[in-house]
Design a protein around this motif. Sequence first.
Motif, PDB file in Angstrom:
ATOM      1  N   LEU A 172       0.826  -1.203   0.000  1.00 47.82           N
ATOM      2  CA  LEU A 172       0.000   0.000   0.000  1.00 47.82           C
ATOM      3  C   LEU A 172       0.866   1.260   0.000  1.00 47.82           C
ATOM      4  O   LEU A 172       0.612   2.207  -0.761  1.00 47.82           O
ATOM      5  CB  LEU A 172      -0.924  -0.009   1.222  1.00 47.82           C
ATOM      6  CG  LEU A 172      -1.746   1.255   1.461  1.00 47.82           C
ATOM      7  CD1 LEU A 172      -2.675   1.534   0.287  1.00 47.82           C
ATOM      8  CD2 LEU A 172      -2.543   1.132   2.767  1.00 47.82           C
ATOM      9  N   MET A 176       0.989   4.062  -3.031  1.00 53.82           N
ATOM     10  CA  MET A 176       0.708   5.483  -2.804  1.00 53.82           C
ATOM     11  C   MET A 176       1.910   6.353  -3.139  1.00 53.82           C
ATOM     12  O   MET A 176       1.772   7.419  -3.754  1.00 53.82           O
ATOM     13  CB  MET A 176       0.303   5.691  -1.339  1.00 53.82           C
ATOM     14  CG  MET A 176      -1.095   5.227  -0.986  1.00 53.82           C
ATOM     15  SD  MET A 176      -1.540   5.665   0.711  1.00 53.82           S
ATOM     16  CE  MET A 176      -1.399   7.443   0.650  1.00 53.82           C
ATOM     17  N   SER A 193      -4.970   2.460  -4.809  1.00 52.40           N
ATOM     18  CA  SER A 193      -4.506   2.109  -3.466  1.00 52.40           C
ATOM     19  C   SER A 193      -5.530   1.244  -2.732  1.00 52.40           C
ATOM     20  O   SER A 193      -5.165   0.325  -1.979  1.00 52.40           O
ATOM     21  CB  SER A 193      -4.223   3.378  -2.655  1.00 52.40           C
ATOM     22  OG  SER A 193      -3.229   4.157  -3.279  1.00 52.40           O
ATOM     23  N   VAL A 228      -8.154   3.957   3.017  1.00 52.81           N
ATOM     24  CA  VAL A 228      -7.195   4.596   2.123  1.00 52.81           C
ATOM     25  C   VAL A 228      -7.486   6.094   1.984  1.00 52.81           C
ATOM     26  O   VAL A 228      -6.559   6.915   1.921  1.00 52.81           O
ATOM     27  CB  VAL A 228      -7.216   3.890   0.752  1.00 52.81           C
ATOM     28  CG1 VAL A 228      -6.430   4.687  -0.287  1.00 52.81           C
ATOM     29  CG2 VAL A 228      -6.638   2.480   0.870  1.00 52.81           C
TER      30      VAL A 228
END
Length: 258
Positions: A172, A176, A193, A228
């Motif tokens: 993750l 990002m 994401s 997210v």
Amino acid sequence: MLPSTTMNILKIHGCYRPQPKVSQYSHNSRLCNASSASILSHPQFPISKTDSKLKRIRVSEIGAPLWTWKDDEEENTRSSDDLTMNGDVYQKTLRLVECSMFAALGGLTYILSSSLAIENYFGCFFALPIVFSSMRWDIVAGRKTMVATATLLLVLAGPIKAITYLLMHGFLGLAMGSLWRSKASWGVSVLVSALVRAAGAMCYVVMYSFLIRENILALLLLNCSFFVFLLHLLYALFFTRLGMKASLRLPKWFAKAI
């Protein structure tokens, strides 16, 4: 008596003259002188063509020297330029040190949070070192930070913790950081994401379902999307306070709010 008498008679009349004896030593010396003279006048080892060529070598035909003082000075100047703050060696060393520090910080924070059972409260900060390395340097630095953190967790806490970190936070943070580094829009960044987080959470649930031999696959994409989106808000505010607002592509409503 007869031979001696005959010799005396011949000496008296002058018919006999004694010849000097030739010694063996004088004969051998003559032979040695003759042989040495013949050797000096006619050498048995003729001069080869290579020897004659060596005699005709000139100093001007010798090539240039392999090392000069000028080369040494240029090398010293180049090394001093590399060690400056804008030099390549200094920047690579600084990037390596920062990636190592971020990896150590993320790994130790994750271990302490797991040991103290406060992982749910600090889970939003575990991906921050990877995103920060990607924004500070490049995507390669973010990937190195993720790999170094997973390796540290593998050594200190075992393979389960390392895999859990990669599935829930490592990939993750790398996604990002890569999207923010390329200045993608928030719509694309949140969607990609969220998909990465959902895939990691699903693999996490499958892994623990296999370990405890029970089906616990109850995961929703909405939960990952909400998590997210909160990370986007928190990290954007953090980077803005650090003076990195120019490197971010913020939505208009969020830019006006901050």
